[in-house]
Design an enzyme around this catalytic site. Structure first.
Site, mmCIF file in Angstrom:
data_model
loop_
_atom_site.group_PDB
_atom_site.id
_atom_site.type_symbol
_atom_site.label_atom_id
_atom_site.label_comp_id
_atom_site.label_asym_id
_atom_site.label_seq_id
_atom_site.Cartn_x
_atom_site.Cartn_y
_atom_site.Cartn_z
ATOM 1 N N SER A 50 -19.629 -15.434 26.334
ATOM 2 C CA SER A 50 -20.402 -15.781 25.129
ATOM 3 C C SER A 50 -20.359 -14.621 24.131
ATOM 4 O O SER A 50 -19.928 -13.511 24.469
ATOM 5 C CB SER A 50 -21.851 -16.061 25.521
ATOM 6 O OG SER A 50 -22.465 -14.849 25.935
ATOM 7 N N ASP A 83 -17.293 -19.044 24.921
ATOM 8 C CA ASP A 83 -18.404 -20.004 24.988
ATOM 9 C C ASP A 83 -19.211 -19.924 23.685
ATOM 10 O O ASP A 83 -19.587 -18.826 23.258
ATOM 11 C CB ASP A 83 -19.280 -19.615 26.192
ATOM 12 C CG ASP A 83 -20.343 -20.636 26.508
ATOM 13 O OD1 ASP A 83 -20.137 -21.826 26.219
ATOM 14 O OD2 ASP A 83 -21.395 -20.236 27.055
ATOM 15 N N ASP A 105 -18.568 -23.768 17.988
ATOM 16 C CA ASP A 105 -19.805 -24.549 18.047
ATOM 17 C C ASP A 105 -20.363 -24.758 16.634
ATOM 18 O O ASP A 105 -21.140 -23.961 16.123
ATOM 19 C CB ASP A 105 -20.836 -23.824 18.929
ATOM 20 C CG ASP A 105 -22.101 -24.640 19.100
ATOM 21 O OD1 ASP A 105 -22.218 -25.698 18.445
ATOM 22 O OD2 ASP A 105 -22.973 -24.228 19.886
ATOM 23 N N HIS A 224 -22.670 -28.981 28.580
ATOM 24 C CA HIS A 224 -23.321 -27.662 28.601
ATOM 25 C C HIS A 224 -24.662 -27.820 29.305
ATOM 26 O O HIS A 224 -25.082 -28.926 29.654
ATOM 27 C CB HIS A 224 -23.530 -27.163 27.161
ATOM 28 C CG HIS A 224 -22.292 -26.634 26.540
ATOM 29 N ND1 HIS A 224 -22.126 -25.316 26.225
ATOM 30 C CD2 HIS A 224 -21.131 -27.249 26.199
ATOM 31 C CE1 HIS A 224 -20.929 -25.132 25.715
ATOM 32 N NE2 HIS A 224 -20.289 -26.299 25.682
ATOM 33 N N GLY A 225 -25.338 -26.693 29.488
ATOM 34 C CA GLY A 225 -26.714 -26.732 29.984
ATOM 35 C C GLY A 225 -26.878 -27.515 31.266
ATOM 36 O O GLY A 225 -27.816 -28.276 31.438
ATOM 37 N N SER A 270 -27.142 -20.365 34.167
ATOM 38 C CA SER A 270 -28.491 -20.014 34.639
ATOM 39 C C SER A 270 -28.594 -20.000 36.168
ATOM 40 O O SER A 270 -29.296 -19.153 36.734
ATOM 41 C CB SER A 270 -29.515 -20.988 34.062
ATOM 42 O OG SER A 270 -29.507 -20.912 32.659
#
Ligand code: G3H
Ligand code: 13P
Ligand code: ZN
Length: 326
Positions: A50, A83, A105, A224-225, A270
């Site tokens: 990222s 990312d 993005d 994502h996520g 995460s």
């Protein structure tokens, strides 16, 4: 083998009903934990970086760490991916600096501006053999310095996807179907309770995924996520001085189902952070006299490897698929 772009991986993943794991990397132990897991179960992998990771560890260090993994794991295909690329300049810098895939993005921009920016990145990337991920729709949660409150997220509009993909030329599309960044995806009030009193998060919008896939047959979709926030690691954090009440994630069965459909890339960060932090907290709680970083980073790296192996085998379904992705 050298770093690859995502083209072949996504073709195989789509055809054979699995997803490639895209894991965020910030330091050596994370790179090692992930790639040792992939090597052990013969899985292709996307290592992603990222804007925050580049700011923390420095572009060159991260590229060199990933190159070291390529050398150590010659039998697995590895993509080095940006990312949440925030602008053209960051994407260009990563493309020029050895990345084989980038995400631009533009999901927060108006539709036309998102198309314009994404197309510019695609033109630059494709001329250099680099694949590009775009995004339509906004996830809730925190990514880099952008925080989207729950309730302010917006699902992808299936009626926009054909025009976006055709006009930009992107290789894959991230969509918003209810996943969310971070370890606090769903507030307790968004959840229901089962008979055991355990919080059950809201279901992903498979209706949107199916509509998107009907409009874009054969086209790779990205989620994502997608961390599931394993409760054993939340407990490990909280049992050892942490405070993460009500941390809850996306159920793994839903991700497995998505991987069997058109979802070819699933982003996980995460869960690995939780494994690392829980392990380090426990280590210090049990051995307060220790101070050698190698001693506490070693079990943290081992637990990253274990959780990644679990994801590859039981969630993504890409274990044993390295050869067909070459
Ligand atoms: O979506 C964001 C990823 O989890 C990366 O997080 O911006 O804290 O590196 P970061
Ligand atoms: P999680 O926070 O759910 O791991 O998502 C990571 C991600 O989407 C990185 O782009
Ligand atoms: Zn993300």
């Amino acid at each position: 083998m050298a770093l690859v772009n995502s083209k072949k991986m996504f073709e195989q993943a789509y055809k054979n009903g699995y997803a490639i794991g895209a894991f965020n990397v910030n330091n050596m132990e994370i790179v090692q934990g992930i790639t040792e897991a992939c090597k052990e179960v013969n899985a292709p992998v996307i290592l992603q970086v990222s804007k925050g990771a580049r700011a923390y560890a420095n572009h060159t260090y991260l590229v060199k760490l990933v190159e070291a993994a390529v050398k150590e794991c010659p039998e697995i295909p590895i993509v080095l991916h940006l990312d949440h690329g925030p602008d053209f300049e960051t994407c260009k810098s990563c493309i020029d600096g050895g990345f084989t895939s980038v995400m631009i993005d533009g999901s927060h921009l108006p539709f036309e501006e998102n198309i314009e920016l994404t197309k510019k990145v695609v033109e630059y990337a494709h001329a250099r053999g680099v694949t590009v991920e775009g995004e339509l729709g906004t996830l809730a949660g925190i990514e880099d310095d952008v925080k989207v409150e729950h309730g302010a997220e917006s699902y992808t509009k299936p009626e926009e996807v054909i025009e976006f993909v055709t006009r930009t030329g992107v290789d894959s599309l991230a969509i918003a179907i209810g996943t969310s960044h971070g370890a606090y995806k769903f507030k307790p009030e968004q959840c229901t309770r089962n008979e055991q009193g355990i919080l059950v998060p809201p279901a992903l919008r498979f209706d949107i995924l199916e509509e998107v896939s009907k409009k874009l047959p054969g086209f790779p979709i990205v989620l994502h996520g997608s961390s599931s926030v394993p409760q054993e690691y939340v407990k490990m954090v909280n049992d050892n001085g942490g405070k993460m009440p009500d941390a809850i994630g996306v159920p793994e069965e839903q991700l497995r189902k998505a991987a069997g459909l058109s979802v070819c890339k699933i982003n996980l960060d995460s869960d690995l952070r939780l494994a690392m932090t829980g392990t380090i907290r426990q280590f210090f709680n049990e051995k307060p006299d220790k101070f050698d970083p190698r001693e506490y980073l070693k079990p943290a790296r081992a637990n990253i490897k274990e959780i990644v192996k679990h994801k590859l085998i039981n969630v993504l379904g890409c274990a044993g698929k390295a050869d067909e992705c070459k």
